[in-house]
Design an enzyme around this catalytic site. Structure first.
Site, PDB file in Angstrom:
ATOM      1  N   GLY A  21      -3.168   2.265 -10.324  1.00 42.13           N
ATOM      2  CA  GLY A  21      -3.942   0.778 -10.385  1.00 42.13           C
ATOM      3  C   GLY A  21      -2.744   1.075  -9.166  1.00 42.13           C
ATOM      4  N   ARG A  50       1.798  -1.008  -5.315  1.00 41.05           N
ATOM      5  CA  ARG A  50       2.661  -1.943  -4.919  1.00 41.05           C
ATOM      6  C   ARG A  50       2.132  -2.412  -3.818  1.00 41.05           C
ATOM      7  NH1 ARG A  50       5.565   2.439  -0.784  1.00 41.05           N
ATOM      8  NH2 ARG A  50       3.389   3.770  -0.590  1.00 41.05           N
ATOM      9  N   ASP A  80      -8.567   8.242  -5.829  1.00 41.09           N
ATOM     10  CA  ASP A  80      -8.455   6.458  -5.814  1.00 41.09           C
ATOM     11  C   ASP A  80      -7.771   5.846  -4.702  1.00 41.09           C
ATOM     12  OD1 ASP A  80      -5.509   8.531  -6.852  1.00 41.09           O
ATOM     13  OD2 ASP A  80      -4.053   7.143  -6.091  1.00 41.09           O
ATOM     14  N   ASN A  81      -7.959   7.191  -3.120  1.00 39.02           N
ATOM     15  CA  ASN A  81      -7.890   7.221  -1.893  1.00 39.02           C
ATOM     16  C   ASN A  81      -9.055   7.607  -1.557  1.00 39.02           C
ATOM     17  OD1 ASN A  81      -5.320   6.360  -1.990  1.00 39.02           O
ATOM     18  ND2 ASN A  81      -4.878   8.724  -1.862  1.00 39.02           N
ATOM     19  N   ARG A 120     -12.530   1.357  -5.433  1.00 44.62           N
ATOM     20  CA  ARG A 120     -12.450   3.584  -4.896  1.00 44.62           C
ATOM     21  C   ARG A 120     -13.660   3.997  -6.125  1.00 44.62           C
ATOM     22  NH1 ARG A 120      -7.344   0.248  -4.619  1.00 44.62           N
ATOM     23  NH2 ARG A 120      -5.867   1.018  -3.497  1.00 44.62           N
ATOM     24  N   ASP A 130       9.713   0.813  -6.913  1.00 47.13           N
ATOM     25  CA  ASP A 130      10.232  -0.568  -6.869  1.00 47.13           C
ATOM     26  C   ASP A 130       8.568  -1.547  -5.485  1.00 47.13           C
ATOM     27  OD1 ASP A 130      10.108   0.558  -4.525  1.00 47.13           O
ATOM     28  OD2 ASP A 130      11.910   0.641  -3.823  1.00 47.13           O
ATOM     29  N   GLY A 131       7.605  -1.488  -5.409  1.00 46.57           N
ATOM     30  CA  GLY A 131       6.502  -2.176  -4.885  1.00 46.57           C
ATOM     31  C   GLY A 131       7.329  -2.138  -3.610  1.00 46.57           C
ATOM     32  N   LYS A 139       0.219  -3.462   1.284  1.00 43.88           N
ATOM     33  CA  LYS A 139       1.156  -2.754   1.303  1.00 43.88           C
ATOM     34  C   LYS A 139       3.189  -3.008   0.958  1.00 43.88           C
ATOM     35  CE  LYS A 139       1.644   2.319   1.700  1.00 43.88           C
ATOM     36  NZ  LYS A 139       0.982   3.262   2.852  1.00 43.88           N
ATOM     37  N   ASP A 161      -5.140   3.892   3.249  1.00 45.60           N
ATOM     38  CA  ASP A 161      -3.834   4.123   2.801  1.00 45.60           C
ATOM     39  C   ASP A 161      -3.244   5.339   3.046  1.00 45.60           C
ATOM     40  OD1 ASP A 161      -2.152   4.018   0.934  1.00 45.60           O
ATOM     41  OD2 ASP A 161      -2.393   5.296  -0.933  1.00 45.60           O
TER      42      ASP A 161
END
Length: 452
Positions: free
Chosen positions: A91, A94, A253-254, A187, A126-127, A114, A263
């Site tokens: 999911g 970040r 997922d990309n 995606r 840490d996002g 992002k 990404d």
């Protein structure tokens, strides 16, 4: 806000999918917001080019809502195969989708982030985004756009004033938040999540959403959706090859179902036509090597077919998948002719020329960017001998789609070797010198204008 409100056409179509597709989140509160890159070309396409710098930082660094669009940021839910291993714990970890609007072509566009902070999907992360990662994504997306690859656009890069610890680069390192402009953020892994949960109703709703909002078609036919995605992803794979680009992480997922690349993490541009060249240091088996990218993207499309199986019989889905190879061949031929600056001749001759170019590049180890620069317009310089003989002979039958009058052709090819990327970052990291970065973006834009 834009002074011409008719140019800004907000939307909130993502909300129609319902709460099971995303998690409402709040952006991180950053210590500072220092604007480092602003893409006014992209902003003009969605009516945001008149924002002042303060407004820009408020919207894209503090995430003050844009009027008329999503009520709050949404972290999307999805699954995915990562290096062929299924992961149901994915999911937006970040990032989030911050706004939607229509561009000047009428397409529904997303503003996604992002490095905007933690979400329910951050796991132990840490996002955040390193400033170096943001710089690299801007360079990748600008270069790909210039080279004719369907790609997300880097709209904004803002430095955020935090010190980040990372295991794969010197730490502490500087932080940033990136905003990208994309034709959707759905995606293949978004469909996989619903199939994994046996959520047939959700699969049908998502199919209808993608067809309606991203392909401008009516209905919820899964075979039609797969057919469209196969065509778009075949084109993406072909354009990667013609650009000499290695994405590095072609997990499900990309892969965007609009066939738009996005990404950019461990990406690289191959300097020579080396099928085994990899971008990611952790791709030990070469799964996503330069020459295996069409295979990898086709495999990802197969996973979409598997996810759609609850909605359709297998035979028509297989038939749609079987079209990938032929569409890829047609698309890579068109992409290489485009980069050569040539108008198509006929299918047989075009394919023979492309095969001869690929063979000569592979056998000679010639630089990809130098060759396409030298041969643009169909005239191969005298220095290209030996294996280049068949290419020279075939080029004689072609007419250029564009001449070499642009000043770009009187210089040297614009390329993106990894050493230059590192030098651009080193100037920023050592002296806070952004001149090489901005000069490179300008050079990329000049190349894009010459190729267009």
């Amino acid at each position: 806000m834009p002074t011409n409100p008719q140019a800004y056409r907000p939307a909130a179509r993502l909300e129609t999918l319902g709460a099971d597709f995303y998690d409402p989140v709040t952006a991180a509160d950053f210590p500072e917001t220092r604007l480092r890159f602003r893409n006014d070309r992209a902003a003009a396409e969605i009516g945001l080019q008149t924002l002042s710098e303060d407004e820009w930082c408020a919207h894209f660094g503090r995430f003050r809502p844009l009027p008329g669009t999503l009520a709050q940021p949404l972290a999307l839910r999805y699954h995915g195969h990562q290096f062929r291993h299924y992961n149901p714990d994915l999911g937006d970890g970040r990032g989030f989708t911050f706004a939607q609007m229509h561009d000047d072509r009428g397409r529904l566009m997303d503003l996604g982030t992002k490095g905007s902070g933690q979400t329910p999907w951050s796991r132990s992360g840490d996002g955040r985004l390193t400033l170096k990662g943001g710089v690299r994504e801007v360079l990748a997306s600008e270069m790909l756009e210039a080279l004719g690859v369907p790609t997300s656009r880097s709209l904004s890069l803002i430095e955020t004033g935090e010190a980040l610890d990372r295991g794969d680069e010197p730490s502490p390192t500087r932080s940033a938040v990136l905003v990208r402009l994309s034709h959707g953020h759905i995606r293949i892994g978004t469909f996989q999540r619903l199939a994994y949960a046996r959520d047939t109703a959700g699969l049908r709703a998502l199919t209808a959403y993608v067809l309606r909002e991203l392909y401008d078609e009516d209905g919820d036919d899964p075979v039609r959706l797969l057919t469209l995605v196969v065509a778009r992803t075949a084109r993406l794979a072909a354009r990667y090859m013609a650009a000499g680009f290695v994405h590095g992480v072609l997990n499900t997922d990309n892969i965007n179902v609009t066939g738009e690349s996005f990404d950019y993490g461990p990406w690289r541009f191959a300097q020579t036509w080396d099928p085994g060249f990899t971008a990611a240091y952790f791709d030990h088996q070469g799964l996503y090597a330069f020459g295996r990218q069409p295979e990898a993207i086709h495999w990802d499309a197969m996973q979409l077919a598997v996810a759609l199986r609850p909605l359709a019989d297998s035979d028509p889905l297989i038939a749609a998948l079987d079209g990938f190879a032929a569409q890829y061949q047609a698309e890579v031929t068109a992409a290489i002719l485009w980069r050569l600056g040539l108008a198509p001749h006929d299918a047989e001759s075009d394919r023979a020329l492309v095969q001869a170019v690929e063979r000569a590049l592979r056998e000679t180890g010639a630089g990809i960017d130098q060759f396409f620069f030298d041969a643009f317009g169909g005239t191969l310089p005298d220095g290209y001998g030996g294996p280049w003989g068949p290419v020279r002979g075939q080029l004689a039958a072609y007419r250029p789609r564009k001449d070499r009058a642009d000043p770009y052709w009187r210089g040297a090819p614009c390329a993106m070797p990894i050493d230059e990327v590192e030098a651009i970052w080193d100037a920023i990291a050592t002296d806070d010198d952004w001149a090489p970065f901005h000069a490179k973006v300008a050079a990329i834009c000049a190349m894009g204008a010459a190729l267009a």
